[in-house]
Motif scaffolding. Structure first.
Motif, PDB file in Angstrom:
ATOM      1  N   ALA B  50       0.855  -1.201  -0.046  1.00 17.05           N
ATOM      2  CA  ALA B  50      -0.076  -0.007   0.078  1.00 17.05           C
ATOM      3  C   ALA B  50       0.977   1.131   0.045  1.00 17.05           C
ATOM      4  CB  ALA B  50      -0.971   0.104   1.145  1.00 17.05           C
ATOM      5  N   MET B  53       2.191   1.842  -3.398  1.00 21.09           N
ATOM      6  CA  MET B  53       1.230   2.451  -4.244  1.00 21.09           C
ATOM      7  C   MET B  53       1.243   3.956  -4.211  1.00 21.09           C
ATOM      8  SD  MET B  53       0.239   0.269  -6.348  1.00 21.09           S
ATOM      9  CE  MET B  53      -1.116   1.337  -6.979  1.00 21.09           C
ATOM     10  N   GLN B  54       1.463   4.161  -2.703  1.00 16.00           N
ATOM     11  CA  GLN B  54       1.255   5.829  -2.449  1.00 16.00           C
ATOM     12  C   GLN B  54       2.570   6.340  -2.956  1.00 16.00           C
ATOM     13  OE1 GLN B  54      -0.119   7.330   1.122  1.00 16.00           O
ATOM     14  NE2 GLN B  54      -0.765   5.090   2.009  1.00 16.00           N
ATOM     15  N   ILE B  56       4.078   5.708  -5.676  1.00 16.64           N
ATOM     16  CA  ILE B  56       3.435   5.764  -7.102  1.00 16.64           C
ATOM     17  C   ILE B  56       2.823   6.827  -7.321  1.00 16.64           C
ATOM     18  CG2 ILE B  56       2.528   4.554  -9.291  1.00 16.64           C
ATOM     19  CD1 ILE B  56       3.660   2.034  -8.348  1.00 16.64           C
ATOM     20  N   ARG B  57       1.701   6.817  -6.537  1.00 16.43           N
ATOM     21  CA  ARG B  57       0.655   8.135  -6.654  1.00 16.43           C
ATOM     22  C   ARG B  57       1.124   9.607  -6.339  1.00 16.43           C
ATOM     23  NH1 ARG B  57      -2.863   7.948  -2.128  1.00 16.43           N
ATOM     24  NH2 ARG B  57      -3.629   5.793  -2.614  1.00 16.43           N
TER      25      ARG B  57
END
Lengths: 541, 213
Positions: B50, B53-54, B56-57
Motif C-alpha cells: 500500500a 502504491m502511495q 507511485i501516486r
C-alpha cells in the motif's frame, strides 16, 4: 459372543476434515481476493492511467502530422485531413485503435488565430495571416480485470453524484471523490463520468449518462496550441552572419499596423496604450561580427559579439544567442493559379490578374527577366446600384528566375494587392522604384509586398553554388514598406529611406540614417516555414 | 461364561495420553504460531505494498502537474515543490467567471515575451504546492476561491520525498525520489521510486543583462 465395534465416532473425523478444508479455502480465497485487488491497482490501473495519456498524446501527434501536411512545400499523399470528418475549419479524426493494449485516440483540430491584443479566435485568420490550430485529443485505455477501486479509495457515501457538476469547482470534485487513487486516476467503471458531468466537449453542453466505452476504462484529455512558425518573428533585422548598421542618427523601433498607422511619438510616450508595441525593433545577429549604430528600441542579440548595454539600446543585450537560418526553397506551386500572360518585365507594364486568388492559392506568374517597372492592380467587381467598380483583395505570386535589376526595375503595389516575389538570383534596384501603396502610399503595410530569396543550390562540399545579393540603391523620395526573407543573401541598403518592415538575410550593411519601423503584425505573416506546439495543458477533470 | 475384553477398546494408558496431549499441543502451538506469523507477514506485506502504491501516486501527481507546468521550484531541503500551472478551467471566484462559464475550459490568450509565444489561460496562473506535513504529503492548489488542500498520501511508514528542479538552457525538468523506509522491517534501508518529468510549457527566461560599462 463378540461385541460389535461402535462406529458412531468415525463421523467426527469427516467433520474435522471438512472444517479444515473450509478454513484453508477461506484463507486462500482471502489471499487471492486481496492479491487481485492489488494486482488491479498496481498492474492494470496505474498502467492504464499512464497509457491513456500516451494515447491522448498519440492522437495529438497524428493531428500534428496532418497539420504539417498543409505546409507550402509539402505534397503529401493522401492529402491533409483525408479520412477525417471535416466541417469548415474543424477536423475530427476517426477513432484510432493501436498498441497491444488496444488504446484509443480521438482528436478534434480547430483552426484559430490571435488578434493584435492576443485574443483567441476560431476560424481562418485575416489576409496575410497564418493559421494556428487548437488540438484537443482524448486517449482511452481499456482496463482488464475486475471492476475494483484502488486499495485506499474512499468515495463519499452521500447518496449523490461523486463528481462535480458544472457551476462547481474542480476542488469540490476532488472533495466529493474522497481520498485515494480515484483522486488521480478517474476510472470509468460503468459510466463515462466526463460526459455525464461536463458534456462531451467539457463545456457543460450535452451532458448525458452514457456507458463508458469500453467499460471499465480510463480516459485522459489534453489540449495543445499549434503555432505557425513564420519568418519575421519579433525582429526588425535578423542575419546569420555579419551586421553593420545603421547610421549614427538612425533608429529602429516598432509598431503594430493592426492598431493604426505608425506614430513616431509613441516610442517615447509611456502613456500611450501602444507604447509596448514600440519596443520590439530588435536586431538578431547569428555571429560575433556586429557593429551597432543608432538607437535600438528593442533587444540586441549576437552570437559571441561584444555589444554592451547603453542608452542607445532600450532592451536587453545578449551576446550568447546562437542560431542558424535554413536555406529557403521555392514552395510548391501545386494549387496555385498559374497564368502565362506575364513572362518578362520590361519597360512599364501593368498587371491585372484575371482572378483575386487567395493567400494560399494566389495567382502565379513565372518571370524569366525583370528590368522594367511593374504595376500590379487589384481585381475589381461591379456591385451596387448603380454598379460601381469595387477592388477585391488580390493575391499575386511571382517567381523570378533572373536578376531584378536596371535603372527602372521595380514594382508598384496598388491598394488591395498582396504580392510575394520569389527570386532566384540578385536584386539591384533604386529605393524609390519599390512602391507599396496598399492600403495607401502614406500608410503602407509591409506585409503586402514580400520578397523571398530562393537559396542557391549547394555543391558536394555544402557550399552555395553562387552568391546572392540585394542592393537597394539611393533614390528619393522613398518610403520602403516591404519584407525580405533571403537567408542566403547579402543585403546592402543605401541612402536614408524610411523603412517599414523587416529583413532576414545572411549579412546586412547600411550606414544611412534610416528610420526603421518593424511592424508587429508581421509576427503572424509571411511564408509558413513550419509548425510547433506552443502550449500543452491537460484537462484533469 | 466370562466375556473377554477386546484389546482394541482398551483405554489409553497414562503414558499414551501424555504423549498424545504433548504431540497435539505441539502441533497446535506450531499452527497458531505459524498463523500469527503468516498474518503478520501478510499485513506487513500489505502495508508495504500500500505504501509503495502511495509512492507511485505521489510521483504520478507530481509528474502530471510538472508536465503542464509553466515553472517549477523545489525548496532547498527538497521537501516542498511549487509549480505554476495554467488555469485551464474557469473557477468560481476567478475575475472572468460568470454564472454560465464556471467549470468550462478557458480560451487561451497570446503574448510575446522574451521572443517567445506565451499561451496563457487567464490573467494569472494557479499555484500548486506539494509539501510534507508529518506523515502526510499534501497538495495545495490555489483555486479561484482560495487554496485547497488534498492529502495525496498518508502513511505510518516513512515516506520521504525529495524533488529537485533542473533548469537547462532550453528546457527544465524535475527529478523526484520517494524513499520508503518501512517501520516494520528494521534492517531494511528502504525502496526508492524515481521519476523524471519535463515541463512542456516552460517559459523562456529573461536573458541576463550584459553589464553596462
Amino acid at each position: 459372543m463378540q461385541t460389535k465395534r461402535n462406529t458412531r465416532e468415525t463421523g467426527n473425523v469427516l467433520l474435522c476434515v471438512l472444517a479444515t478444508i473450509l478454513i484453508v479455502s477461506i484463507i486462500g480465497a482471502t489471499v487471492l481476493r486481496n492479491s487481485t485487488t492489488r494486482l488491479n491497482a498496481s498492474s492494470t490501473q496505474v498502467r492504464g492511467w499512464k497509457e491513456a495519456l500516451s494515447a491522448a498524446e498519440t492522437g495529438g501527434d497524428i493531428a500534428f502530422a496532418e497539420i504539417r501536411k498543409t505546409l507550402p512545400g509539402a505534397s503529401p499523399s493522401p492529402s491533409p485531413w483525408t479520412g477525417w470528418t471535416n466541417s469548415g475549419t474543424t477536423h475530427v479524426s476517426p477513432e484510432t485503435t493501436f498498441g497491444s493494449s488496444n488504446l484509443r485516440a480521438r482528436t478534434v483540430v480547430e483552426t484559430c488565430w490571435f488578434d493584435a491584443s492576443g485574443v483567441f479566435h476560431l476560424g481562418d485568420p485575416p489576409p496575410n495571416g497564418n493559421r494556428w490550430y487548437r488540438v484537443r485529443s482524448k486517449g482511452t485505455a481499456p482496463l482488464l480485470g475486475l471492476k475494483r477501486t484502488g486499495m485506499d479509495d474512499a468515495l463519499m457515501k452521500d447518496g449523490l453524484t461523486h463528481f462535480a457538476s458544472i457551476g462547481s469547482t474542480a476542488m469540490q470534485d476532488i472533495t466529493a471523490r474522497g481520498k485515494g487513487d480515484s483522486l488521480l486516476r478517474k476510472i470509468d467503471f460503468q459510466y463515462d463520468h466526463f460526459i455525464a458531468t461536463y458534456g462531451p466537449n467539457g463545456d457543460g453542453v450535452g451532458k448525458a449518462v452514457v456507458n463508458a466505452s469500453p467499460a471499465p476504462s480510463i480516459s485522459r484529455r489534453i489540449e495543445q496550441i499549434v503555432a505557425a512558425v513564420t519568418p519575421f518573428f519579433d525582429a526588425a533585422i535578423k542575419v546569420s552572419g555579419s551586421f553593420y548598421g545603421l547610421g549614427s542618427a538612425a533608429w529602429i523601433d516598432s509598431y503594430d499596423s493592426r492598431n493604426g498607422p505608425y506614430d513616431p511619438t509613441v516610442k517615447t510616450n509611456p502613456a500611450s496604450p501602444y507604447y509596448k508595441d514600440s519596443r520590439h525593433g530588435s536586431v538578431e545577429i547569428g555571429s560575433g561580427t556586429a557593429t551597432i549604430k543608432g538607437t535600438i528600441y528593442g533587444d540586441v542579440a549576437t552570437n559571441g559579439g561584444n555589444i554592451v548595454n547603453s542608452q542607445y539600446i532600450t532592451g536587453t543585450v545578449d551576446n550568447n544567442v546562437p542560431f542558424t537560418l535554413e536555406d529557403y526553397q521555392m514552395p510548391s506551386v501545386t494549387g496555385w493559379n498559374y497564368q502565362s500572360s506575364l513572362t518578362a518585365v520590361t519597360g512599364n507594364q501593368t498587371l491585372t490578374p484575371p482572378a483575386a486568388g487567395t493567400s494560399v492559392a494566389p495567382i502565379y506568374y513565372l518571370v524569366s527577366s525583370w528590368s522594367g517597372a511593374l504595376t500590379v492592380n487589384p481585381v475589381t467587381i461591379m456591385t451596387g446600384t448603380p454598379p460601381v467598380s469595387v477592388p477585391q483583395d488580390t493575391y499575386v505570386a511571382i517567381h523570378v528566375t533572373s536578376d531584378i535589376s536596371g535603372g527602372n526595375a521595380g514594382i508598384t503595389v496598388n491598394p488591395k494587392v498582396h504580392v510575394k516575389i520569389y527570386f532566384d538570383r540578385n536584386i539591384s534596384v533604386k529605393n524609390n522604384n519599390l512602391v507599396n501603396q496598399n492600403p495607401s502610399l502614406t500608410n503602407p503595410i509591409a506585409g503586402n509586398l514580400q520578397f523571398y530569396g530562393i537559396s542557391p543550390p549547394r555543391d558536394a562540399n555544402g557550399n552555395l553554388m553562387w552568391s546572392q545579393t540585394i542592393n537597394l540603391n539611393s533614390g528619393t523620395p522613398s518610403t520602403l514598406a516591404m519584407t525580405f526573407y533571403a537567408p542566403s543573401a547579402d543585403i546592402v541598403l543605401n541612402g536614408n529611406p524610411d523603412f517599414i518592415g523587416t529583413m532576414v538575410a545572411k549579412s546586412f550593411y547600411s550606414n544611412g540614417n534610416i528610420s526603421w519601423h518593424y511592424d508587429r503584425a508581421l509576427n503572424d505573416e509571411g511564408a509558413l516555414l513550419d509548425f510547433r506546439i506552443a502550449s500543452y495543458v491537460e484537462d484533469t477533470r | 461364561m466370562r466375556l473377554g475384553i477386546p484389546a482394541k477398546t482398551h483405554a489409553f494408558t497414562l503414558i499414551e495420553m501424555m504423549v498424545a496431549i504433548a504431540t497435539a499441543s505441539a502441533i497446535l502451538g506450531v499452527t497458531l504460531t505459524s498463523s500469527i506469523a503468516l498474518q503478520r507477514s501478510f499485513k506487513a506485506l500489505d502495508n508495504y505494498f500500500a505504501t509503495h502504491m502511495q509512492q507511485i501516486r505521489i510521483v504520478d501527481f507530481l509528474a502530471r502537474d510538472v508536465r503542464r507546468g509553466l515553472s517549477v521550484t523545489s525548496s532547498f531541503d527538497q521537501q516542498t515543490v511549487t509549480i505554476n500551472i495554467p488555469k485551464y478551467i474557469i473557477q468560481a471566484g476567478d475575475p472572468d467567471a460568470t454564472a454560465s462559464n464556471i467549470g468550462t475550459p478557458r480560451s487561451p490568450t497570446r503574448a510575446i515575451v522574451n521572443k517567445d509565444y506565451n499561451i496563457n489561460y487567464g490573467a494569472t496562473t494557479s499555484t500548486v504546492q506539494y509539501k510534507v506535513n508529518g506523515s502526510s504529503i499534501e497538495r495545495w492548489e490555489d483555486m479561484g476561491a482560495g487554496p485547497v488542500k488534498t492529502t495525496i498520501a498518508s502513511s505510518t511508514d516513512n515516506l520521504i520525498p525529495k524533488t529537485i528542479d533542473i533548469e537547462l538552457a532550453n528546457t527544465e525538468y524535475t527529478t523526484t525520489a520517494i524513499t520508503f523506509k518501512p517501520i516494520s522491517v528494521a534492517d531494511r534501508n528502504g525502496t526508492i521510486v524515481y521519476s523524471t518529468a519535463y515541463l512542456r510549457n516552460r517559459r523562456r527566461p529573461t536573458p541576463t543583462p550584459t553589464p553596462t560599462p
